[in-house]
Design an enzyme around this catalytic site. Structure first.
Site, mmCIF file in Angstrom:
data_model
loop_
_atom_site.group_PDB
_atom_site.id
_atom_site.type_symbol
_atom_site.label_atom_id
_atom_site.label_comp_id
_atom_site.label_asym_id
_atom_site.label_seq_id
_atom_site.Cartn_x
_atom_site.Cartn_y
_atom_site.Cartn_z
ATOM 1 N N LYS A 33 0.830 -1.211 0.000
ATOM 2 C CA LYS A 33 0.000 0.000 0.000
ATOM 3 C C LYS A 33 0.862 1.257 0.000
ATOM 4 O O LYS A 33 2.032 1.225 0.379
ATOM 5 C CB LYS A 33 -0.941 0.001 1.208
ATOM 6 C CG LYS A 33 -0.253 0.075 2.551
ATOM 7 C CD LYS A 33 -1.262 0.130 3.680
ATOM 8 C CE LYS A 33 -0.550 0.279 5.024
ATOM 9 N NZ LYS A 33 -1.483 0.591 6.113
ATOM 10 N N TYR A 243 16.960 30.659 1.928
ATOM 11 C CA TYR A 243 15.871 31.495 2.439
ATOM 12 C C TYR A 243 16.136 31.901 3.889
ATOM 13 O O TYR A 243 16.448 31.063 4.741
ATOM 14 C CB TYR A 243 14.546 30.736 2.372
ATOM 15 C CG TYR A 243 13.968 30.630 0.979
ATOM 16 C CD1 TYR A 243 13.552 31.763 0.287
ATOM 17 C CD2 TYR A 243 13.831 29.391 0.362
ATOM 18 C CE1 TYR A 243 13.024 31.673 -0.987
ATOM 19 C CE2 TYR A 243 13.298 29.281 -0.919
ATOM 20 C CZ TYR A 243 12.897 30.420 -1.586
ATOM 21 O OH TYR A 243 12.372 30.325 -2.853
#
Length: 336
Positions: A33, A243
């Site tokens: 999954k 940043y």
């Protein structure tokens, strides 16, 4: 873009270790999954089938469609039950029985203590009657353990509850059903095994999340994550990076940007406590959407080769580190 390397030898080593626990490869259901926990759905399905695994577990019918031809059975955990020769569908509540397509192959989940999905034990007889009335094919009965990876007696308490469920199912006349409850943790810590299947996910991918007292099963991480260099520059002492300029060069240094960021599913983390890569290099400043900055000029760097160790740096778990990785990252198989 970054690259994920899948180590075939390590994957098969882990499956062999699990087969030693179950007594047979035939009893392993590989959990695929969520893109095989980030390892790559079709890639890991193919490797599993090549190894001899005949049973798989997925989240949705969409996942099942991509891999079901490789397996004898595929259990779908979270989708509407429809008639299919290979796929069976988890029934998580009485409404799932009502909504199932006539003749669908189903597996009844019983809540033995996790209180997440599954019918209550006192609803068992009613559920079995509904399954018969709806003409569904009951191929399995299962439960899920809430704390198999923790010390304590809860695992044994849930096992006792499930043993009672099994007897009641047989007493109701359902003799040809498969019973399964063991996840990776329960499989790895159990001394004996007497069920029809184990649902093995994280263990197959190389991680034992059990306390150290149980850490006697040698598993090997299957996935490693590398990033390629984009650009290199020379920083002067005092120049700031990225940043917010969170990192300041303490001296003249060479740094490079590499093609990995939170847009690829990498954890942004906290620049005040930088992640240390598998090659021992701290990420400098903030993680960007598509880039990280490291003190290196190498063309390619290994960022992670053990998701469990990486997870500890971020205060999370190996599952999250691997499943978060973008489906768009290229995945390659190496034999060793």
């Amino acid at each position: 873009m970054a690259t994920i390397i899948i180590n075939k030898e390590n994957f098969y080593h882990n499956l062999n270790q699990i087969a030693l626990k179950t007594g047979s490869v035939e009893k392993i259901a590989i959990v695929l999954k969520d893109n095989a926990y980030g390892h790559g759905l079709q890639l890991m399905a193919s490797l599993s089938a090549e190894f001899g695994i005949r049973h798989a577990v997925v989240r949705s019918m969409e996942e099942a469609k991509n891999i079901k031809e490789l397996f004898r059975t595929v259990l779908v955990l979270g989708d509407h039950a429809v008639k299919d020769d290979i796929c069976s569908f988890a029934l998580n509540c009485l409404n799932d029985i009502e909504n199932a397509e006539l003749g669908a192959r189903v597996e009844l989940k019983v809540d033995t203590g996790m209180h997440r999905n599954g019918i209550a034990p006192e609803e068992l007889e009613r559920a079995l009657q509904m399954i018969q009335k709806k003409d569904l094919e009951l191929v399995g009965v299962m439960t899920h353990f809430r704390s198999a990876d923790e010390m304590g007696s809860e695992l044994f308490w849930q096992q006792k509850q499930f043993a009672s469920v099994k007897e009641r199912v047989k007493e109701a006349g359902f003799m040809n059903v498969r019973f399964h409850s063991h996840n990776s943790a329960a499989t790895l810590r159990s001394k004996t095994f007497d069920e029809d299947l184990v649902r093995v996910g994280i263990g197959a991918y190389g991680y034992n999340e059990l306390p150290d007292v149980f850490d006697d099963i040698p598993l090997k991480p299957v996935l490693s994550l590398s990033a390629k260099k984009i650009a290199t520059r020379r920083l002067k002492k005092g120049e700031r990076v990225g940043y917010g300029g969170d990192f300041t060069a303490p001296e003249e240094m060479t740094v490079s940007t590499y093609d990995l960021g939170y847009g690829d599913g990498w954890c942004r983390g906290d620049s005040a406590h930088p992640y240390i890569t598998a090659e021992g290099l701290p990420i400098l400043g903030r993680v960007s959407m598509d880039f990280i900055i490291l003190e290196s000029a190498k063309e390619e760097l290994v960022i992670m080769n053990d998701a469990q160790k990486a997870a500890r740096q971020f205060g999370t778990i190996s599952y999250e580190m691997t499943t978060a990785l973008s489906i768009n990252i290229e995945r390659k198989i190496v034999d060793r």
